[in-house]
Scaffold this motif. Structure first.
Motif, PDB file in Angstrom:
ATOM      1  N   ASP A  34       0.925  -1.355  -0.012  1.00 13.32           N
ATOM      2  CA  ASP A  34      -0.004  -0.050   0.120  1.00 13.32           C
ATOM      3  C   ASP A  34       1.043   1.377  -0.057  1.00 13.32           C
ATOM      4  OD1 ASP A  34      -2.644  -0.824  -0.362  1.00 13.32           O
ATOM      5  OD2 ASP A  34      -2.936  -0.903   1.984  1.00 13.32           O
ATOM      6  N   ASN A  35       1.788   1.382   0.721  1.00 15.12           N
ATOM      7  CA  ASN A  35       2.706   2.307   0.915  1.00 15.12           C
ATOM      8  C   ASN A  35       3.587   2.859  -0.508  1.00 15.12           C
ATOM      9  OD1 ASN A  35       2.090   2.859   3.698  1.00 15.12           O
ATOM     10  ND2 ASN A  35       3.753   1.662   4.468  1.00 15.12           N
ATOM     11  N   ILE A  36       4.050   1.673  -1.089  1.00 15.63           N
ATOM     12  CA  ILE A  36       4.866   1.884  -2.060  1.00 15.63           C
ATOM     13  C   ILE A  36       3.849   1.836  -3.470  1.00 15.63           C
ATOM     14  CG2 ILE A  36       5.915   0.632  -4.033  1.00 15.63           C
ATOM     15  CD1 ILE A  36       7.159  -1.288  -1.604  1.00 15.63           C
ATOM     16  N   ALA A  37       2.574   1.601  -3.202  1.00 20.35           N
ATOM     17  CA  ALA A  37       1.559   2.161  -4.588  1.00 20.35           C
ATOM     18  C   ALA A  37       1.595   3.569  -4.181  1.00 20.35           C
ATOM     19  CB  ALA A  37       0.460   1.364  -4.102  1.00 20.35           C
ATOM     20  N   ALA A  38       1.155   4.131  -3.016  1.00 19.78           N
ATOM     21  CA  ALA A  38       0.953   5.337  -2.759  1.00 19.78           C
ATOM     22  C   ALA A  38       2.131   6.318  -3.358  1.00 19.78           C
ATOM     23  CB  ALA A  38       0.501   5.674  -1.256  1.00 19.78           C
ATOM     24  N   ASN A  39       3.350   5.718  -2.911  1.00 18.36           N
ATOM     25  CA  ASN A  39       4.553   6.847  -3.210  1.00 18.36           C
ATOM     26  C   ASN A  39       4.857   6.843  -4.700  1.00 18.36           C
ATOM     27  OD1 ASN A  39       5.086   7.004  -0.593  1.00 18.36           O
ATOM     28  ND2 ASN A  39       6.576   5.002  -0.433  1.00 18.36           N
ATOM     29  N   VAL A  40       4.448   5.777  -5.564  1.00 19.12           N
ATOM     30  CA  VAL A  40       4.611   5.799  -6.921  1.00 19.12           C
ATOM     31  C   VAL A  40       3.193   6.436  -7.542  1.00 19.12           C
ATOM     32  CG1 VAL A  40       6.157   4.050  -6.627  1.00 19.12           C
ATOM     33  CG2 VAL A  40       3.882   3.298  -7.252  1.00 19.12           C
ATOM     34  N   GLY A  41       2.122   6.627  -6.904  1.00 17.57           N
ATOM     35  CA  GLY A  41       0.948   6.958  -7.488  1.00 17.57           C
ATOM     36  C   GLY A  41       0.326   5.923  -8.160  1.00 17.57           C
ATOM     37  N   ALA A  42       0.298   4.895  -7.876  1.00 19.59           N
ATOM     38  CA  ALA A  42      -0.164   3.726  -8.676  1.00 19.59           C
ATOM     39  C   ALA A  42      -1.913   3.748  -8.680  1.00 19.59           C
ATOM     40  CB  ALA A  42       0.069   2.307  -8.265  1.00 19.59           C
ATOM     41  N   GLY A  43      -2.544   3.746 -10.025  1.00 22.75           N
ATOM     42  CA  GLY A  43      -3.904   3.650 -10.039  1.00 22.75           C
ATOM     43  C   GLY A  43      -4.380   2.198 -10.117  1.00 22.75           C
ATOM     44  N   VAL A  44      -3.424   1.318 -10.610  1.00 19.12           N
ATOM     45  CA  VAL A  44      -3.554  -0.083 -10.488  1.00 19.12           C
ATOM     46  C   VAL A  44      -2.686  -0.919  -9.763  1.00 19.12           C
ATOM     47  CG1 VAL A  44      -4.303  -2.196 -12.043  1.00 19.12           C
ATOM     48  CG2 VAL A  44      -5.088   0.192 -12.702  1.00 19.12           C
ATOM     49  N   VAL A  45      -2.923  -2.027  -9.279  1.00 17.20           N
ATOM     50  CA  VAL A  45      -1.956  -2.955  -8.650  1.00 17.20           C
ATOM     51  C   VAL A  45      -2.409  -4.448  -9.055  1.00 17.20           C
ATOM     52  CG1 VAL A  45      -1.218  -4.063  -6.599  1.00 17.20           C
ATOM     53  CG2 VAL A  45      -1.688  -1.685  -6.348  1.00 17.20           C
ATOM     54  N   ILE A  46      -1.324  -4.777  -9.642  1.00 18.07           N
ATOM     55  CA  ILE A  46      -1.713  -6.393 -10.342  1.00 18.07           C
ATOM     56  C   ILE A  46      -1.004  -7.233  -9.804  1.00 18.07           C
ATOM     57  CG2 ILE A  46      -0.623  -7.293 -12.467  1.00 18.07           C
ATOM     58  CD1 ILE A  46      -0.486  -4.758 -13.908  1.00 18.07           C
ATOM     59  N   ALA A  47      -1.504  -8.358  -9.363  1.00 22.58           N
ATOM     60  CA  ALA A  47      -1.127  -9.275  -8.430  1.00 22.58           C
ATOM     61  C   ALA A  47      -1.791 -10.724  -8.757  1.00 22.58           C
ATOM     62  CB  ALA A  47      -1.801  -8.753  -7.016  1.00 22.58           C
ATOM     63  N   GLY A  48      -1.064 -11.626  -8.490  1.00 21.29           N
ATOM     64  CA  GLY A  48      -1.806 -13.109  -8.611  1.00 21.29           C
ATOM     65  C   GLY A  48      -2.494 -13.160  -7.448  1.00 21.29           C
ATOM     66  N   ALA A  49      -3.821 -14.282  -7.679  1.00 21.84           N
ATOM     67  CA  ALA A  49      -4.617 -14.329  -6.319  1.00 21.84           C
ATOM     68  C   ALA A  49      -4.274 -15.690  -5.991  1.00 21.84           C
ATOM     69  CB  ALA A  49      -6.287 -14.547  -7.101  1.00 21.84           C
ATOM     70  N   TYR A  50      -3.857 -15.470  -4.627  1.00 17.82           N
ATOM     71  CA  TYR A  50      -3.560 -16.674  -4.033  1.00 17.82           C
ATOM     72  C   TYR A  50      -4.638 -17.296  -2.977  1.00 17.82           C
ATOM     73  CZ  TYR A  50       0.725 -14.636  -5.613  1.00 17.82           C
ATOM     74  OH  TYR A  50       1.652 -13.808  -6.458  1.00 17.82           O
ATOM     75  N   GLY A  51      -4.771 -18.645  -2.864  1.00 19.00           N
ATOM     76  CA  GLY A  51      -5.734 -19.367  -1.891  1.00 19.00           C
ATOM     77  C   GLY A  51      -4.835 -19.870  -0.728  1.00 19.00           C
ATOM     78  N   HIS A  52      -5.271 -20.060   0.323  1.00 19.09           N
ATOM     79  CA  HIS A  52      -4.659 -20.564   1.312  1.00 19.09           C
ATOM     80  C   HIS A  52      -4.592 -22.087   1.161  1.00 19.09           C
ATOM     81  CE1 HIS A  52      -4.211 -17.042   4.196  1.00 19.09           C
ATOM     82  NE2 HIS A  52      -5.431 -16.862   4.160  1.00 19.09           N
TER      83      HIS A  52
END
Length: 276
Positions: free
Chosen positions: A231-249
């Motif tokens: 969250d902090n890095i996304a805010a620092n770079v001004g990200a409008g979208v975060v891309i991630a894999g969806a991980y299940g437990h």
């Protein structure tokens, strides 16, 4: 590779302007068609009423669902008619998640609204993005209600060296190619692993360069608080979208998401591109 068909899920009980705006932005950017989709079914108590009273309740509820679906079709067409190559509406009196999972065969990407983790989901009327991302076989863009447009000025890739992340970055190539700035971040899982993490994100950046995409890399020293750091890095770079894999437990309970994925799907204030 571009997205040729965008499917946007409309909720029956909440605002849909954010999802419609993002779906419209995608359609305009990629010259795509848009399919709007919504579904709702009778709530379980209907099945336990009896006689003429039960029939009356059944008919009233069925009529209310049909009216709402018709209203949503009008809302959808009004919002996207001038933004897409073509538009199509699909709806049914059915449980929303199974219906959308079935119809996902017709799209490249799904746009769906975020739901706060504290909200109890009524499966007869609402869609939980967690259910979709784990089963759809298509990437999702999860849109918080505060979002007004698809902001691709800066995009953050939340990297983890796993199949799900590799799938997500591949599925997101059109988004990454359209972004003005791309940042890849990996949070080390343990202290002392920063050098390995730096090597991994450098490989991802080099792979993206082969697709004509220039990316920055970030690996923080701290090896804990993954969600907060992303969250902090996304805010620092001004990200409008975060891309991630969806991980299940667990493979036995695939709808139970990891903490980071669940946060991106429910609590983030920016769009999340999730794939599995």
């Amino acid at each position: 590779m571009d997205y040729k068909t965008i499917m946007v899920s409309l909720g029956l009980d909440g605002p849909n302007h954010a999802c419609l705006a993002v779906a419209g932005d995608l359609a305009e950017r990629f010259g795509a068609r848009i399919v709007g989709i919504a579904a709702s079914d009778l709530r379980p108590p209907m099945y336990f009423a009896e006689g003429g009273f039960a029939q009356k309740l059944f008919e009233e509820e069925a009529a209310a669902i049909q009216r709402r679906l018709s209203e949503l079709e009008g809302e959808f067409r009004s919002a996207v008619k001038s933004r897409a190559r073509s538009v199509e509406w699909r709806s049914a009196r059915a449980l929303p998640v199974p219906y959308i999972l079935q119809q996902a065969r017709a799209t490249d990407i799904l746009v769906v609204g975020a739901l706060a983790d504290s909200i109890a989901v009524d499966p007869s009327a609402a869609v939980d993005p967690s259910d979709l991302v784990m089963q759809a076989g298509r990437p999702l863009i999860v849109v918080p209600p505060v979002v007004q447009w698809l902001d691709l000025r800066s995009v953050l890739v939340a990297w983890k060296d796993a199949r799900e992340a590799r799938r997500a970055v591949f599925d997101a190539l059109p988004i990454l190619a359209a972004a003005k700035e791309v940042t890849i971040v990996e949070i080390p899982e343990q202290a002392g692993q920063r050098a390995d993490a730096m090597s991994r994100v450098a490989d991802v950046a080099a792979w993206l360069r082969g697709h004509g995409i220039v990316a920055n890399t970030v690996v923080p020293d701290k090896a804990s608080g993954v969600t907060e750091q992303i969250d902090n890095i996304a805010a620092n770079v001004g990200a409008g979208v975060v891309i991630a894999g969806a991980y299940g437990h667990s493979r036995f309970r695939e709808r139970v998401l990891s903490g980071v994925t669940r946060h991106l799907a429910t609590e983030s204030r920016r769009c999340a591109f999730l794939s599995r």
